[in-house]
Design a protein around this motif. Structure first.
Motif, PDB file in Angstrom:
ATOM      1  N   VAL A  12      16.600  64.122  29.267  1.00 18.23           N
ATOM      2  CA  VAL A  12      17.707  63.206  28.978  1.00 18.23           C
ATOM      3  C   VAL A  12      18.917  63.985  28.469  1.00 18.23           C
ATOM      4  N   VAL A  13      18.697  64.872  27.493  1.00 16.82           N
ATOM      5  CA  VAL A  13      19.824  65.576  26.865  1.00 16.82           C
ATOM      6  C   VAL A  13      20.505  66.522  27.854  1.00 16.82           C
ATOM      7  N   PRO A  18      19.391  59.876  33.525  1.00 18.46           N
ATOM      8  CA  PRO A  18      20.151  59.046  32.587  1.00 18.46           C
ATOM      9  C   PRO A  18      19.165  58.262  31.725  1.00 18.46           C
ATOM     10  N   SER A  23      18.903  51.610  27.621  1.00 21.44           N
ATOM     11  CA  SER A  23      19.582  50.375  27.986  1.00 21.44           C
ATOM     12  C   SER A  23      18.575  49.252  28.217  1.00 21.44           C
ATOM     13  N   SER A  26      17.604  48.024  24.753  1.00 16.37           N
ATOM     14  CA  SER A  26      18.686  47.279  24.110  1.00 16.37           C
ATOM     15  C   SER A  26      18.731  45.836  24.603  1.00 16.37           C
ATOM     16  N   LEU A  27      18.667  45.674  25.913  1.00 15.23           N
ATOM     17  CA  LEU A  27      18.734  44.317  26.466  1.00 15.23           C
ATOM     18  C   LEU A  27      17.587  43.464  25.944  1.00 15.23           C
ATOM     19  N   GLU A  30      17.963  42.695  22.093  1.00 21.29           N
ATOM     20  CA  GLU A  30      18.973  41.681  21.774  1.00 21.29           C
ATOM     21  C   GLU A  30      18.486  40.294  22.180  1.00 21.29           C
ATOM     22  N   GLU A  35      19.615  43.295  16.336  1.00 23.94           N
ATOM     23  CA  GLU A  35      20.918  43.905  16.595  1.00 23.94           C
ATOM     24  C   GLU A  35      20.722  45.402  16.781  1.00 23.94           C
ATOM     25  N   VAL A  36      21.003  45.901  17.985  1.00 22.40           N
ATOM     26  CA  VAL A  36      20.865  47.335  18.224  1.00 22.40           C
ATOM     27  C   VAL A  36      22.123  48.015  17.685  1.00 22.40           C
ATOM     28  N   ILE A  37      21.950  48.976  16.762  1.00 18.51           N
ATOM     29  CA  ILE A  37      23.127  49.596  16.160  1.00 18.51           C
ATOM     30  C   ILE A  37      23.518  50.901  16.845  1.00 18.51           C
ATOM     31  N   GLY A  38      22.600  51.511  17.570  1.00 19.81           N
ATOM     32  CA  GLY A  38      22.981  52.736  18.266  1.00 19.81           C
ATOM     33  C   GLY A  38      21.837  53.356  19.041  1.00 19.81           C
ATOM     34  N   HIS A  39      22.209  54.304  19.901  1.00 15.98           N
ATOM     35  CA  HIS A  39      21.231  55.105  20.644  1.00 15.98           C
ATOM     36  C   HIS A  39      21.412  56.555  20.225  1.00 15.98           C
ATOM     37  N   ARG A  40      20.347  57.292  20.308  1.00 13.98           N
ATOM     38  CA  ARG A  40      20.469  58.715  20.083  1.00 13.98           C
ATOM     39  C   ARG A  40      19.462  59.438  20.957  1.00 13.98           C
ATOM     40  N   ALA A  41      19.840  60.560  21.528  1.00  9.33           N
ATOM     41  CA  ALA A  41      18.913  61.364  22.329  1.00  9.33           C
ATOM     42  C   ALA A  41      18.927  62.789  21.806  1.00  9.33           C
ATOM     43  N   VAL A  42      17.735  63.338  21.582  1.00  8.43           N
ATOM     44  CA  VAL A  42      17.627  64.729  21.132  1.00  8.43           C
ATOM     45  C   VAL A  42      16.662  65.492  22.028  1.00  8.43           C
TER      46      VAL A  42
ATOM     47  N   VAL B  13      25.704  50.344  23.893  1.00 14.37           N
ATOM     48  CA  VAL B  13      24.689  50.111  22.863  1.00 14.37           C
ATOM     49  C   VAL B  13      23.915  48.813  23.122  1.00 14.37           C
ATOM     50  N   GLY B  15      23.189  47.737  25.980  1.00  6.70           N
ATOM     51  CA  GLY B  15      22.336  47.932  27.150  1.00  6.70           C
ATOM     52  C   GLY B  15      22.907  47.404  28.447  1.00  6.70           C
ATOM     53  N   SER B  23      24.986  61.630  30.840  1.00  2.00           N
ATOM     54  CA  SER B  23      24.220  62.521  31.704  1.00  2.00           C
ATOM     55  C   SER B  23      25.155  63.320  32.607  1.00  2.00           C
ATOM     56  N   HIS B  39      22.773  63.442  22.512  1.00  3.35           N
ATOM     57  CA  HIS B  39      23.681  62.342  22.841  1.00  3.35           C
ATOM     58  C   HIS B  39      23.605  61.328  21.721  1.00  3.35           C
ATOM     59  N   ALA B  41      25.155  57.185  20.930  1.00  2.00           N
ATOM     60  CA  ALA B  41      26.008  56.052  21.299  1.00  2.00           C
ATOM     61  C   ALA B  41      26.110  55.110  20.114  1.00  2.00           C
TER      62      ALA B  41
END
Lengths: 421, 421
Positions: A12-13, A18, A23, A26-27, A30, A35-42, B13, B15, B23, B39, B41
């Protein structure tokens, strides 16, 4: 309930894939009222993963983590979870049972690498994986609940549906969020948003947004209220407006994709279909046969790429191909009636066109141009044959997809008409 | 050079759209020789955005930010940048010039909202946008260089290419990165990583990782060096090892997906194919016809879902279906030779199986069980018929995809054998 999504994985990083898991989650989250506050990828690096989990657990009530649960030494999510929680990895007996059973059913035994997948933080709850070897689990840190899911999208999605969503629903309780996904066909996104301008106001309740898919548009309605009944009423008001304004362009009000609608209608009405595809090359068949139970309705589909196939299998007169070209209304009509008759189906559906990138024919004296994207669709049933000419924009994949969906939409519109007799 | 990517926007965020900008940027940045560390978001919320920018600037040398530069009050990235840098927003005269020119060319004048887009942090360098109204800019915090780009993918990509990449190239200097993507078929991921353990060492150069796709495995090799020649030599060493260890399981060394490999081989060798699909329902045809130029090789594909279709179109003896069931090695063989003969193709390929979720048959006296996932594949050519029995894991979509790829792999293996005569 605040949720942070964390994806762990070099793929991913580094941009190789993608982050569709984020995503997707998140869908779904919700829809559950979170409430989704953010995404992070490491990356697959222990220190990065631990830091990301820690920050996420501090910021959110629930953290959903994907990736890094595979069998290889790269897969460091189990170890990161142990470090975050300050516990040791131990053999999870239930995980071992499930893994052994997974392999037994396939006549194999787990490798040493696979056994690594059952070493989970002590005191966790297992999340079963019915379609792969990566075990999921739930853990509680001082600040948050963390759900760990595999990174393979199909495994992640089924584990979320079956194991995570029910637990979250219980945690969130009687939160009242009603959502609805409406699929519209045969109308461009700019027109949809212009005609829904009065309800598509940012931050309003219900919130209404559009989402352009290749070949159709989805309208998403999310309403929040004290009680579910109120939330649903709010959604219903918008649905009524969409119905009034778009009429038969509304393909589905329940989030079904167009091909699912058509498959369901065929099955419910006991009608049989046979398909002859040229430029869509099996895409219509593939979409329909992705729906369980379709074997009752879809007798057969023929991808007749070559002209010989059109003549021999579908009895398309060779002179017609000679006179009008394989990409013509006449040949589309002959394909539709040919496949209907030779397969003994109620409805025959056909597509012939130029998907590109090459194959377009410029105009010549006495002959119209045949540009890339030109597609003829035909539908044959007991009332006769209807043909349609369209020019679809986009690359090869987009032209194919738009053509397949337009053909299926023809079936949908035909099936929604009142039956004669 | 360490780079963190930050995306600012509710649509990511929540989705509604996957973060394809992240990406895209990762792939381009790694090609330039930078190391993307993660990354992130966040929503269109000032405090979230400032916090994300601050954390990113602390962790990385360069931060690439997308989104939140539009004309509406939701677009808070400019304000977040000012807050991070501790400066005031000022009218950027060059930005105003470009914006006015953009509108003049379209016979319009900028709105008040559009003018907001030219209020940038003082002391920044402008990044020109030739395809939209959102101005990009570069800023320096105490810790890092930050590049701010629009969120619309096409605008973001052209601004990155034209404005950001040249600046980064100058900063990074003469760095050389070579990458290679190898596709392996017919071998599980755990076995791939076990057999490549000696080269899959974390943080080594070249870096080697695996990526499990449904139905095949990709091995990704990334080598860094002073000069390109050295980087490429390092990649080649690993490629040699993969070749030695996996032999014919190497489907492609150039990142082609398996169906693309098969399509190319058929076209190059001038061989024709006809396909009879039952449980894969058009997926094989769909995958192959997605490749431009395949019409020269793929004569036709038949999705014979019903038994009548197998008997009438493919001359499968009805007694065989009666005696062994439609899901059997015998029927697969008859389908493959039937489609080969009736279509007049060099190779006939067939698949019949139980994709699920229902349709499995338990064992009974004198009859083996037929579980969900059971698939028979057959390939007929001038040398005769080969059949194969497999049980694939996963849901309906996964079983179909695995079966389709296994069938295509049969064709690949057959085509890579030295020709008789």
């Amino acid at each position: 309930m605040k949720v942070q999504i964390v994806s762990i994985g070099d793929e991913v990083v580094s941009g190789v894939v993608p982050d569709t898991n984020a995503s997707y989650l998140s869908l779904r989250l919700e829809e559950l009222g979170a409430e989704v506050i953010g995404h992070r990828a490491v990356r697959d690096r222990l220190s990065d993963a631990v830091e990301a989990l820690r920050a996420a657990a501090e910021a959110a009530d629930v953290v959903v983590v994907t990736g890094g649960l595979g069998p290889t030494p790269d897969d460091i999510t189990r170890e990161a979870a142990c470090e975050l929680l300050g516990v040791e990895p131990v053999r999870n007996e239930r995980a071992l049972e499930l893994l052994t059973e997974f392999f037994r059913q396939r006549g194999r035994t787990p490798s040493q690498n696979n056994l690594r997948q059952t070493m989970l933080p002590s005191r966790t709850e297992l999340l079963a994986n019915h379609s792969g070897t990566a075990c999921g689990f739930v853990a509680r840190s001082a600040e948050a609940r963390l759900f760990f899911l595999p990174g393979v999208p199909a495994e992640m999605a089924s584990m979320f549906r079956e194991e995570v969503a029910p637990r979250l629903r219980e945690l969130i309780g009687e939160s009242a969020v009603a959502t609805r996904l409406i699929s519209l066909m045969g109308v461009p996104e700019s027109e949809v948003s212009a005609r829904l301008e009065d309800v598509m106001i940012r931050g309003s309740n219900p919130e209404v947004g559009t989402l352009a898919k290749t070949g159709f548009i989805q309208v998403r309605i999310v309403a929040r209220a004290e009680r579910m009944q109120q939330a649903e009423d709010r959604v219903r008001e918008v649905v009524e407006k969409v119905r009034e304004r778009f009429g038969r362009q509304v393909a589905s009000e329940t989030g079904e994709e167009p091909h699912q609608v058509v498959a369901r209608m065929l099955i419910e009405r006991g009608r049989t279909l046979a398909v002859a595809e040229s430029c869509t090359g099996g895409l219509i068949a593939d979409m329909l046969t992705g729906v369980p139970g379709i074997s009752a309705a879809l007798l057969e589909a023929l991808v007749c790429y070559g002209n010989a196939s059109k003549v021999n299998r579908l009895r398309v007169p060779a002179e017609q191909i000679e006179a009008h070209g394989a990409v013509s209304a006449e040949v589309a009509a002959a394909m539709a009636s040919g496949v209907r008759e030779t397969a003994g189906a109620d409805i025959g559906l056909s597509v012939t066109g130029i998907a590109g990138p090459s194959g377009g024919v410029p105009a010549a004296p006495g002959r119209k141009a045949k540009p890339v994207g030109l597609v003829y669709l035909a539908l044959a049933d007991e009332n006769g044959i209807v043909t349609m000419e369209r020019v679809f924009p986009g690359d090869r994949a987009q032209v194919r997809r738009r053509a397949a969906l337009a053909a299926l939409d023809g079936v949908r519109l035909r099936l929604s008409e009142p039956r004669d007799g």
